[in-house]
Design an enzyme around this catalytic site. Structure first.
Site, PDB file in Angstrom:
ATOM      1  N   ASN A 107      -0.112   7.892   0.415  1.00  0.00           N
ATOM      2  CA  ASN A 107      -0.291   9.220  -0.321  1.00  0.00           C
ATOM      3  C   ASN A 107      -1.341  10.444   0.414  1.00  0.00           C
ATOM      4  OD1 ASN A 107       1.037   8.117  -2.859  1.00  0.00           O
ATOM      5  ND2 ASN A 107      -0.943   6.910  -2.909  1.00  0.00           N
ATOM      6  N   ALA A 146       0.907  -1.064   0.085  1.00  0.00           N
ATOM      7  CA  ALA A 146       0.074   0.114  -0.102  1.00  0.00           C
ATOM      8  C   ALA A 146       0.935   1.500   0.056  1.00  0.00           C
ATOM      9  CB  ALA A 146      -0.989   0.022   1.241  1.00  0.00           C
ATOM     10  N   HIS A 195      -1.387   1.054   9.385  1.00  0.00           N
ATOM     11  CA  HIS A 195       0.123   1.680   9.102  1.00  0.00           C
ATOM     12  C   HIS A 195       0.063   2.762   8.280  1.00  0.00           C
ATOM     13  CE1 HIS A 195       4.330   0.893   8.094  1.00  0.00           C
ATOM     14  NE2 HIS A 195       4.150   1.590   7.019  1.00  0.00           N
ATOM     15  N   GLU A 196      -0.847   2.555   6.960  1.00  0.00           N
ATOM     16  CA  GLU A 196      -1.037   3.668   6.018  1.00  0.00           C
ATOM     17  C   GLU A 196      -1.518   4.960   6.554  1.00  0.00           C
ATOM     18  OE1 GLU A 196       1.162   3.192   3.526  1.00  0.00           O
ATOM     19  OE2 GLU A 196       1.325   1.067   4.002  1.00  0.00           O
ATOM     20  N   HIS A 242       0.792   6.913   8.788  1.00  0.00           N
ATOM     21  CA  HIS A 242       1.746   7.642   7.856  1.00  0.00           C
ATOM     22  C   HIS A 242       1.257   9.241   7.793  1.00  0.00           C
ATOM     23  CE1 HIS A 242       5.159   5.404   6.738  1.00  0.00           C
ATOM     24  NE2 HIS A 242       4.534   4.615   6.106  1.00  0.00           N
TER      25      HIS A 242
END
Length: 883
Positions: free
Chosen positions: A274, A271, A306-307, A310
């Site tokens: 963005n 993944a 996790h993404e 970020h």
């Protein structure tokens, strides 16, 4: 200099961390206008550029490019001819300090098999820009320390691209009246080019919302192919849970009005984070009980978290340069591990994380590609998306929580976010913030960032004379003192022959043999090459439980007898330490058997059998933990314990022990399988644990009584109401030679035909099986109509499962090595990023016995002789041969 084919070799460009210089020009704003097409997308980029006061004064603006050409260049709205190409880069002569640069490029997304930049995926257009993909879209100073505010306009065929998405928030949309439409997006938060994203195509959304702690309502959407929306429920729940957890634990609130996720089937990684538009591999979004295992559910929850995490640890605070990759990845892996531990069983999660570390990162740390979590140099940055940067990076930061305690550690992270919000930061910035916020001295601790390798800690334990001179709390306990003398050593790694001592925090407990209790857990911190610690209150030598909770990513060599390990496997009150004792009991036996140093095989086996029997009988143990304790150490970890390993000998000894345990404890395995088979399906911990134990029982029965295992596995397969049970049964059947095997495989393929993710499982189960004909099966599967070299998931499903299958990959004669080398050469022109991931399987040649090592090296040399290798593969192969 020529390569092995006689072709001249162009020396690769090596990027060094020490050579970092601030960018000469900044791009405060960029506007992108896309005229979308699957075959010919036109991109008009307008860059507001300004000289960087911190950079070198120059009139030359260098904009990176890759496989693109400028169709036109303007400066301040006027045609400009004072530019030239320097290799792939566009260089423009600029007289002043600020300008508007206009650049038009034309892209063919359908021809982009590298899946980097803008590419087509089954009719969709999507982007992947980390690490250096943006330069495949337009010319730009494509480095993470150039942060820009992005405005994006997209227009395209309304039937082909009904959904138009980009970063930030939607600001406008309209219909052109000619079958095309347009949409505009604006991201107010400055970001590096690697976080740019665009997706266009026929998609449907599962929508929800989340209200932040400050009252902001955030619109949530997960976009998928029509028909897949019902399989996004778990991902949406995971997203909402992660948003709340990040607020509650780290105090981080989401900062846009919209948060979108898109799932695509062609993706090099898992993944991508963005800003405001995460792009996911479908395997980490789509799930229902019929098609996803319990492991898939866990992976989706962890990757979604996790993404999302970020957004702060990677986006709001990003990397100054790619050497700082662990700044965002190691920290965010720790955060997703903490989240998953809070959501489920913390002990089981810790065991799973360590098992992955040992299976993947420890071999990396002792091989030709070893590097610190903050590397010093690279040729291709894609090669540093490694277990060292991610998993070891997380362990290094976790040690800070051990040293500081979670509360003080979180004060440090808050300081880090406050100091560096909106900046491109370094690993040093993070360490300094933890140092200041938690009140720690981390000067020596920084060695973890600078040095590669896995430290080995040797322990000697002695019972001191009566009434020793003790200080502090130890003196109040009376009795005799016990001294632990610890010595740390780290083997040389490429470019680092000599190592400075690490800071190694170790949680320990000393158990009284008679009472089975300890005085309490202690934290000792090893900082010297050799150091002693004394503890009071003993009348005899205790049983040592060390590195509890895996408080440091090290190997321990301790004076623990077989009897001590059995004791700890039964009685240790630290779940990880109990697991570790069971693992070490088995590792000691198997390594000794492989090396020919095992003197009392029957006694050793009996000890293992007794410990495992106790685990099977322990009614106080939950099945999730029981399932973990029953798993034998992996072959890769066993190989790490030997200087040069014979993979087939390791396989034979491991399978032999499994067979013996299956035979010796057969009645218990049968009883366990019967008991857990009666537990109905749910996602509750009890039911998940039951399914884990169900599979393990079949594994041992398959080794001991293939006919009974085949009967039970086929019955389990036929009765399965979920993918966990179905896949577990099929895994066991794949390893057997029986009629049930072919029938189940045929049914599985027919039942799930057209479901790419499930058919990936069909490929992997066969390629990774213990069946003696696995190599022949793999060669046939490579010719199967469902196999394709252009989809990374499918390539990994077949060939990575095969490369990780020791008995097939290392088969005598080297056929497995030739198959992987052939794959790399064939795949490299299609997708060098994915091809490079296969090189380390051959690159471990120095850890294998000499006969096979020569065959592996020969295949690396054959690959190296190809003059047109990608940078990704060339770097991996050359480093593997240099070692």
């Amino acid at each position: 200099m020529n390569d092995l084919s006689g072709q001249p070799v162009v020396a690769p460009t090596v990027i060094h961390r020490a050579d970092y210089r601030p960018p000469q020009w900044l791009v405060p704003e960029i506007a992108l206008d896309f005229a979308l097409s699957l075959n010919a997308t036109k991109v008009q980029a307008t860059l507001k550029v300004a000289k960087n006061p911190a950079g070198t004064d120059t009139s030359l603006l260098r904009l990176n490019g890759d496989a693109i050409e400028p169709k036109s260049v303007t400066v301040d709205g006027q045609a400009h001819n004072d530019w030239h190409m320097d290799g792939a880069d566009l260089v423009i002569e600029l007289p002043g300090d600020t300008h508007d640069i206009g650049i038009e490029t034309l892209i063919d997304p359908s021809a982009n098999t590298q899946l980097s930049g803008l590419y087509a995926s089954n009719g969709l257009l999507c982007t992947q820009c980390e690490a250096e993909g943006f330069r495949r879209i337009t010319f730009f100073p494509d480095r993470p320390d150039v942060l820009s505010v992005y405005s994006v306009r997209m227009s395209g065929d309304k039937a082909l691209f009904p959904v138009l998405l980009s970063n930030g928030n939607p600001t406008a949309a309209g219909d052109n009246g000619d079958g095309t439409h347009w949409a505009e997006w604006h991201d107010p938060w400055p970001k590096p080019s690697y976080l740019f994203a665009l997706v266009a195509g026929e998609l449907v959304a599962n929508r929800d919302n989340f209200t932040t702690k400050s009252g902001r309502k955030v619109n949530l959407a997960i976009y998928v192919r029509p028909g897949d929306e019902e399989r996004t429920t778990h991902a949406m729940r995971s997203l909402i849970a992660s948003m709340k957890w990040d607020e509650d634990v780290y105090g981080r609130e989401y900062d846009l009005d919209d948060f979108n996720i898109v799932a695509v089937s062609d993706f090099n990684a898992g993944a991508m984070e963005n800003k405001g538009l995460n792009v996911f591999n479908t395997r980490y979004i789509l799930a229902d009980p019929e098609t996803a295992t319990d492991g898939d559910y866990d992976a989706i929850e962890g990757v979604v978290a996790h993404e999302y995490f970020h957004n702060w640890s990677g986006n709001r605070v990003t990397c100054r340069d790619w050497f700082q990759l662990s700044l965002k990845e190691g920290f965010t892996v720790l955060r997703d591990q903490q989240f998953s531990a809070d959501r489920g069983s913390a002990p089981v999660k810790r065991i799973e994380d360590v098992r992955i570390l040992r299976a993947v990162q420890f071999p990396e740390d002792s091989g030709p590609l070893a590097h610190p979590i903050r590397p010093d140099s690279y040729q291709e940055i894609s090669n540093f998306y490694t277990a060292t940067v991610y998993n070891k990076g997380a362990e290094v930061i976790r040690m800070m929580t051990v040293l500081a305690g979670l509360e003080r550690f979180l004060k440090g992270t808050t300081l880090y976010f406050d100091r560096h919000d909106g900046e491109a930061a370094t690993c040093e910035d993070f360490v300094k913030a933890i140092e200041d916020g938690a009140g720690l001295d981390l000067k020596q601790f920084r060695n973890w960032y600078e040095q590669a390798g896995t430290p080995r800690v040797s322990v000697v334990m002695t019972l001191d004379a009566a009434n020793p001179t003790l200080e502090g709390e130890a003196a109040t306990l009376g009795g005799r003192g016990v001294t632990l003398t610890l010595k740390q050593t780290t083997a040389p790694t490429p470019g680092q022959p000599d190592k400075k001592p690490f800071v190694i925090p170790l949680r320990i407990a000393l158990f009284d043999r008679e009472t089975g209790k300890h005085h309490g857990e202690e934290l000792i911190v090893l900082t010297e090459p050799e150091q002693s610690f004394t503890f009071g209150g003993f009348t005899s030598l205790p049983v040592l439980s060390i590195n509890r909770g895996f408080s440091a990513p090290v190997e321990i060599v301790a004076p623990v007898t077989t009897e001590d390990l059995v004791f700890l496997a039964r009685h240790d009150d630290d779940p990880f330490a109990r697991y570790e004792a069971m693992q070490q009991l088995i590792v000691r036996h198997l390594v000794g058997a492989v090396a020919g140093t095992l003197e009392k095989r029957e006694e050793s086996q009996a000890a293992i059998g007794a410990a495992m029997g106790a685990i099977l009988d322990d009614t106080a143990l939950d099945d999730l933990m029981r399932g973990e304790l029953l798993i034998l150490p992996g072959e890769a970890y066993l190989a790490e314990q030997l200087t040069r390993a014979d993979p087939t000998r390791i396989f034979a000894e491991r399978e032999g022990l499994k067979r013996w345990l299956g035979e010796t404890l057969k009645d218990k395995w049968l009883a366990l399988h019967d008991r857990v088979s009666a537990v109905p399906y749910s996602l509750a911990a009890e039911a998940r644990g039951a399914r884990k134990c169900k599979t393990q029982a079949l594994v041992y029965l398959g080794a001991a009584d293939p006919a009974e295992a085949a009967r039970r596995a086929k019955a389990q397969y036929d009765a399965a109401t979920n993918m966990t049970d179905r896949q577990g049964a099929l895994m066991v059947l794949c390893s057997l030679e029986c009629p049930e095997r072919e029938a189940a495989l045929a049914d599985f393929h027919s039942r799930f035909a057209g479901n790419m993710l499930v058919i990936d499982k069909w490929f992997s189960l066969q390629a990774g099986s213990l069946n003696p004909k696995a190599t022949e099966h793999v060669k046939a599967l490579a010719e199967h109509p469902d196999f394709t070299m252009t989809n990374p998931n499918r390539v990994r499903a077949l060939w990575m499962a095969f490369a990780a299958n020791a008995q097939a990959f290392h088969r005598e004669g080297g056929e497995g090595y030739r198959l992987i080398a052939d794959l790399i050469l064939k795949l490299d022109p299609i997708n060098g990023n994915v091809a490079a991931r296969f090189v380390p399987y051959l690159g471990r040649w120095k850890k294998v016995e000499e006969g096979r090592a020569a065959l592996m090296r020969a295949e690396l040399e054959r690959i190296a002789a190809e003059p047109t290798l990608s940078r990704d593969v060339r770097e991996q192969v050359s480093k593997s041969l240099e070692a």
